[in-house]
Design an enzyme around this catalytic site. Structure first.
Site, PDB file in Angstrom:
ATOM      1  N   GLU A 259      36.784  27.533  43.626  1.00  0.00           N
ATOM      2  CA  GLU A 259      38.099  27.509  44.260  1.00  0.00           C
ATOM      3  C   GLU A 259      39.222  27.743  43.251  1.00  0.00           C
ATOM      4  O   GLU A 259      40.184  28.458  43.543  1.00  0.00           O
ATOM      5  CB  GLU A 259      38.316  26.180  44.995  1.00  0.00           C
ATOM      6  CG  GLU A 259      37.356  25.932  46.151  1.00  0.00           C
ATOM      7  CD  GLU A 259      37.586  26.867  47.335  1.00  0.00           C
ATOM      8  OE1 GLU A 259      38.585  27.599  47.336  1.00  0.00           O
ATOM      9  OE2 GLU A 259      36.751  26.846  48.264  1.00  0.00           O
ATOM     10  N   GLU A 502      34.358  29.135  64.172  1.00  0.00           N
ATOM     11  CA  GLU A 502      33.778  29.095  62.823  1.00  0.00           C
ATOM     12  C   GLU A 502      32.388  29.715  62.791  1.00  0.00           C
ATOM     13  O   GLU A 502      31.992  30.307  61.783  1.00  0.00           O
ATOM     14  CB  GLU A 502      33.735  27.647  62.322  1.00  0.00           C
ATOM     15  CG  GLU A 502      33.213  27.469  60.922  1.00  0.00           C
ATOM     16  CD  GLU A 502      34.160  28.006  59.850  1.00  0.00           C
ATOM     17  OE1 GLU A 502      33.783  27.954  58.660  1.00  0.00           O
ATOM     18  OE2 GLU A 502      35.270  28.469  60.193  1.00  0.00           O
TER      19      GLU A 502
END
Length: 632
Positions: A259, A502
């Site tokens: 990330e 999702e």
């Protein structure tokens, strides 16, 4: 003396030692003195003791080493303490002195940067690079930004007609709407959460999270390129000022390697290449150095979490009980780390990611597929779960983009990409009874007939790579890209909100829909509209513009709140239940891709492969990455 009390000693002199014993004692004493002084001057970390005996040396400007993380050189500039409550920068406040102005070289040699600390010092002494010392907040290496810009195939902001003469077309109205959405998202963040990682629009406050190790401002850095490309100049200057004044790296928490790399380092690198502002280059390199301890494993495969304070690392607890690294995480470092080497002259970044490639090339792959879990200790697969969605997705994307970024000289990346794509097509690709093409997930030979939202990037990826496939497969890959993108559009069209879940399944007579509430949420993800963008650019079929606009209208209707945009918990409910989070990637990617479908200014120029916009012969912008490879 002790020797006088030992019965076997018969003293032959006032000192109690005979001549041979005196000789042995003196020999021992001289050896001890030699050992002590050798340790003082030769062992590591003795510089403080050396100052007691040696005269201080004058440090030449620009010779500071870049970073000492995991045994590699490191920048020694002390970080300013974090500002606990950074104020929003004044609109339009820009520091002109930070604009880089590197000198243009007549030619760009095959390797333009030093490969180590000694070479860096030599280059600095010779005056060959305008390196910044710690007092200027720089690192000892100069990247020739002017030469880089002269080698771009298209202008950074594309070309556009005079807007005063441009007709009030539907396309112009739509792109202005998307820019307004970006401005609203930014202003809401600035008003309620400036300096925090993400905005919580319902409670009108900021959110830090636990993925970034204490780093702040993730939304700011992730949004830099979108603000610049949309020509939101005032907002970009606000973001730049915050990075200069408030983005500090002296943090001590645990961070996700993946990330931090894609949001922070990726954002800073993009901003530097767009603007040439030195602050972005310097911050990216220093942050990259802080991630290096993640690679301290027996195989060199990094673990997913790095501790910024101790330099320790660990795998995620949910990844095979903490024993595995994740394919999409360690496989999505290559682009950024090669650029860190390109911009710093420090080869360690490139060495780390090239070693990952080496491990992946050598390991046996079941049916040519890449499972999602790999042990960083043994270098063996831990479970035969294969997915082009979550846990695997961006690994494949980075392969084809590494090939393209290298001016098509990274043959290894090309081979790995097309070999993986063939295996995916053979073992994972399916067509539903209703005619929808999808990529299933593979668990040791058994298929889960579902496709995640994250896997919907694959339509754009396959379209992007079709041009360089074998000639007999190019048309096939273009059609495959279109069919997968159509399936992902269906997952949107079959929901009440016209936003996609999702994950969606193909079983029990139901196709392209989620089967449980836990998979029915939408968190402002960009993958579907990303594929629309690539397909529009490749085909100019207006259907992709229309599909993109449907997403824009759905975002406005169901995700816009009074203080920003928020994800929703159920796409099958026309009464939205918001999740109170404006994700950084909504500004960095979702709105970026939406406007790229409709914004005529981006890339709408004739694609002359061998010429720059000025008509000069085109060469690779990154010689260190391309080996001066000419685009074919």
């Amino acid at each position: 003396m002790l020797v006088r009390k030992v019965p076997v000693f018969v003293p032959a002199s006032p000192w109690g030692l005979r001549l041979p014993q005196k000789f042995v004692f003196l020999l021992f004493l001289s050896g001890l003195v030699t050992l002590c002084f050798g340790a003082l001057f030769l062992l590591p970390n003795s510089s403080r003791l050396k100052r007691l005996f040696l005269a201080p040396r004058t440090q030449q400007p620009g010779l500071e080493v870049v970073a000492e993380v995991a045994g590699h050189p490191r920048a020694r500039e002390p970080e300013s303490p974090p500002n606990p409550a950074p104020a929003a920068p004044a609109p339009g406040d820009a520091d002109a002195s930070s604009q880089a102005s590197p000198r243009r070289r007549k030619a760009w040699p095959r390797r333009t940067h030093p490969t180590g600390a000694r070479e860096a010092a030599t280059a600095a002494r010779s005056g060959g690079s305008a390196a910044l010392g710690p007092q200027e907040g720089g690192v000892p290496f100069s990247f020739d930004f002017s030469a880089f810009r002269s080698r771009l195939r298209h202008p950074v902001l594309g070309t556009r007609v005079d807007e005063s003469k441009e007709p009030q077309s539907l396309v112009r109205a739509r792109r202005e709407k998307i820019k307004e959405m970006m401005q609203f998202a930014w202003q809401s963040y600035k008003l309620y959460a400036m300096g925090k990682n993400e905005l919580r629009p319902l409670t009108r406050d900021g959110y830090e999270g636990n993925m970034f190790g204490g780093l702040s401002g993730a939304t700011i850095i992730d949004s830099l390129d979108t603000l610049y490309l949309m020509e939101l100049q005032e907002e970009f200057q606000e973001a730049k000022a915050w990075v200069e004044e408030n983005f500090h790296l002296n943090v001590s928490g645990e961070a996700s390697l993946f990330e931090v790399n894609i949001r922070y380092i990726g954002g800073l690198l993009s901003a530097f290449y767009l603007t040439g502002e030195e602050v972005f280059r310097v911050k990216a390199i220093k942050l990259g150095e802080k991630l290096l301890p993640a690679f301290n494993t027996p195989t060199g495969i990094p673990k997913g979490v790095v501790n910024f304070k101790s330099g320790s690392n660990r795998s995620w607890g949910w990844a095979m009980a903490g024993s595995s690294s994740i394919l999409a995480e360690f496989g999505s470092l290559h682009l950024e780390f090669l650029h860190l080497t390109e911009l710093s002259g420090n080869q360690v970044f490139a060495e780390k990611v090239r070693n990952i490639r080496k491990v992946l090339r050598k390991i046996n792959k079941p049916f040519g597929l890449y499972p999602n879990f790999l042990s960083p200790v043994s270098g063996n697969w831990m479970q035969h779960h294969v997915s082009v969605g979550g846990l695997g997705d961006s690994f494949y994307e980075y392969l084809i983009k590494s090939w393209l970024m290298s001016a098509k000289t990274d043959v290894e990346a090309k081979e790995m990409y097309y070999e993986a794509l063939e295996a995916i097509e053979t073992y994972l690709l399916n067509v539903s009874p209703g005619g929808l093409t999808y990529i299933a997930e593979w668990r040791g030979g058994i298929l889960d007939h579902k496709m995640g939202h994250l896997a919907c990037f694959s339509g754009g990826m396959i379209a992007l790579g079709a041009e360089d496939a074998k000639e007999e497969k190019r048309a096939h890959y273009r059609e495959l890209a279109a069919q997968i993108t159509k399936t992902c559009h269906e997952s949107y069209a079959r929901s009440d909100t016209k936003l996609g879940p999702e994950a969606f399944w193909f079983n029990s007579g139901r196709e392209a829909v989620a089967t449980q509430l836990s998979e029915s949420y939408y968190i402002l993800r960009p993958e579907v509209v990303e594929s629309y963008m690539y397909l529009w650019r490749q085909t100019h079929n207006p259907i992709y513009r229309e599909w993109g606009w449907e997403v824009v209208m759905a975002l406005e209707k169901y995700c816009r709140t009074e203080a920003g945009f928020s994800g929703i918990q159920d796409v099958y409910s026309s009464i939205p239940n918001h999740d109170n989070k404006q994700q950084t990637f909504f500004l960095a990617e979702t709105l970026n891709h939406c406007v790229s479908v409709d914004l005529q200014a981006l890339g709408q120029v004739e694609d002359k492969k061998d010429r720059t916009p000025e008509g000069k012969p085109w060469t690779c912008p990154f010689p260190g990455l391309c080996d001066l490879g000419q685009a074919p």
